[in-house]
Design a protein around this motif. Structure first.
Motif, PDB file in Angstrom:
ATOM      1  N   ARG A  17       0.985  -1.359  -0.011  1.00 12.71           N
ATOM      2  CA  ARG A  17      -0.271   0.350   0.020  1.00 12.71           C
ATOM      3  C   ARG A  17       1.002   1.042  -0.300  1.00 12.71           C
ATOM      4  O   ARG A  17       0.119   2.255  -0.547  1.00 12.71           O
ATOM      5  CB  ARG A  17      -0.494  -0.009   0.902  1.00 12.71           C
ATOM      6  CG  ARG A  17      -2.231  -1.076   1.225  1.00 12.71           C
ATOM      7  CD  ARG A  17      -3.191  -1.308   2.136  1.00 12.71           C
ATOM      8  NE  ARG A  17      -4.206  -1.611   1.988  1.00 12.71           N
ATOM      9  CZ  ARG A  17      -4.765  -2.323   3.540  1.00 12.71           C
ATOM     10  NH1 ARG A  17      -4.073  -2.351   4.208  1.00 12.71           N
ATOM     11  NH2 ARG A  17      -5.707  -3.317   2.704  1.00 12.71           N
ATOM     12  N   TYR A  21       0.988   4.009  -3.112  1.00 14.48           N
ATOM     13  CA  TYR A  21       0.853   5.326  -2.590  1.00 14.48           C
ATOM     14  C   TYR A  21       1.541   6.159  -3.207  1.00 14.48           C
ATOM     15  O   TYR A  21       1.578   7.501  -3.451  1.00 14.48           O
ATOM     16  CB  TYR A  21       0.661   5.371  -0.985  1.00 14.48           C
ATOM     17  CG  TYR A  21       0.440   6.781  -0.564  1.00 14.48           C
ATOM     18  CD1 TYR A  21      -1.512   7.187  -0.147  1.00 14.48           C
ATOM     19  CD2 TYR A  21       1.105   7.796  -0.088  1.00 14.48           C
ATOM     20  CE1 TYR A  21      -1.877   8.231   0.110  1.00 14.48           C
ATOM     21  CE2 TYR A  21       1.152   8.972   0.117  1.00 14.48           C
ATOM     22  CZ  TYR A  21      -1.048   9.350   0.963  1.00 14.48           C
ATOM     23  OH  TYR A  21      -1.206   9.916   0.543  1.00 14.48           O
ATOM     24  N   TYR A  83       2.019   8.394   3.699  1.00 16.31           N
ATOM     25  CA  TYR A  83       1.085   7.566   3.612  1.00 16.31           C
ATOM     26  C   TYR A  83       0.739   7.524   5.168  1.00 16.31           C
ATOM     27  O   TYR A  83      -0.767   6.936   5.140  1.00 16.31           O
ATOM     28  CB  TYR A  83       1.437   5.994   3.035  1.00 16.31           C
ATOM     29  CG  TYR A  83       0.685   4.735   2.995  1.00 16.31           C
ATOM     30  CD1 TYR A  83      -0.416   5.051   2.395  1.00 16.31           C
ATOM     31  CD2 TYR A  83       0.837   4.400   4.510  1.00 16.31           C
ATOM     32  CE1 TYR A  83      -0.928   3.558   2.963  1.00 16.31           C
ATOM     33  CE2 TYR A  83      -0.134   3.118   4.390  1.00 16.31           C
ATOM     34  CZ  TYR A  83      -1.252   2.379   3.833  1.00 16.31           C
ATOM     35  OH  TYR A  83      -1.760   1.643   3.581  1.00 16.31           O
TER      36      TYR A  83
END
Length: 110
Positions: A17, A21, A83
């Protein structure tokens, strides 16, 4: 050993992730994910409902990103949106708008 597998999978997922991102690139312009949602009528209504300071912060980020984009520049790395600092500020308002819209549709059927 089986108990460690979910933790390892979870760490791998978080790592992916974070990579995704950063790969999207909007963070290099100082944008948050919610700043990049396509503005249909529901999103426009959700934006209209934002508290003034949240709305002003959003407009600042969007205008700065447009300026950087036109100059074909990005922010210095220390100013990128991280993030870990990502806030889905629009999501609750958007969910409320969609829920209200569904309720109106249900009432119209009766």
């Amino acid at each position: 050993m089986a108990s460690r597998a979910p933790a390892a999978t979870s760490r791998l997922l978080v790592g992916f992730r974070k990579w995704y991102y950063n790969a999207c690139g909007f963070n290099k312009l100082g944008l948050m994910r919610d700043d990049t949602i396509i503005e249909d009528s529901d999103v426009k209504e959700a934006i209209r409902r934002l508290p003034e300071q949240v709305y002003n912060d959003r407009m600042f980020r969007v205008k700065r990103a447009l300026d950087l984009s036109m100059k074909q520049q990005i922010l210095p790395k220390d100013q990128w949106t991280k993030y870990e600092e990502e806030v889905h500020y629009l999501e609750p308002y958007l969910e409320e708008v969609v829920r209200e819209k569904k309720e109106k549709e249900e009432w119209a059927k009766k």
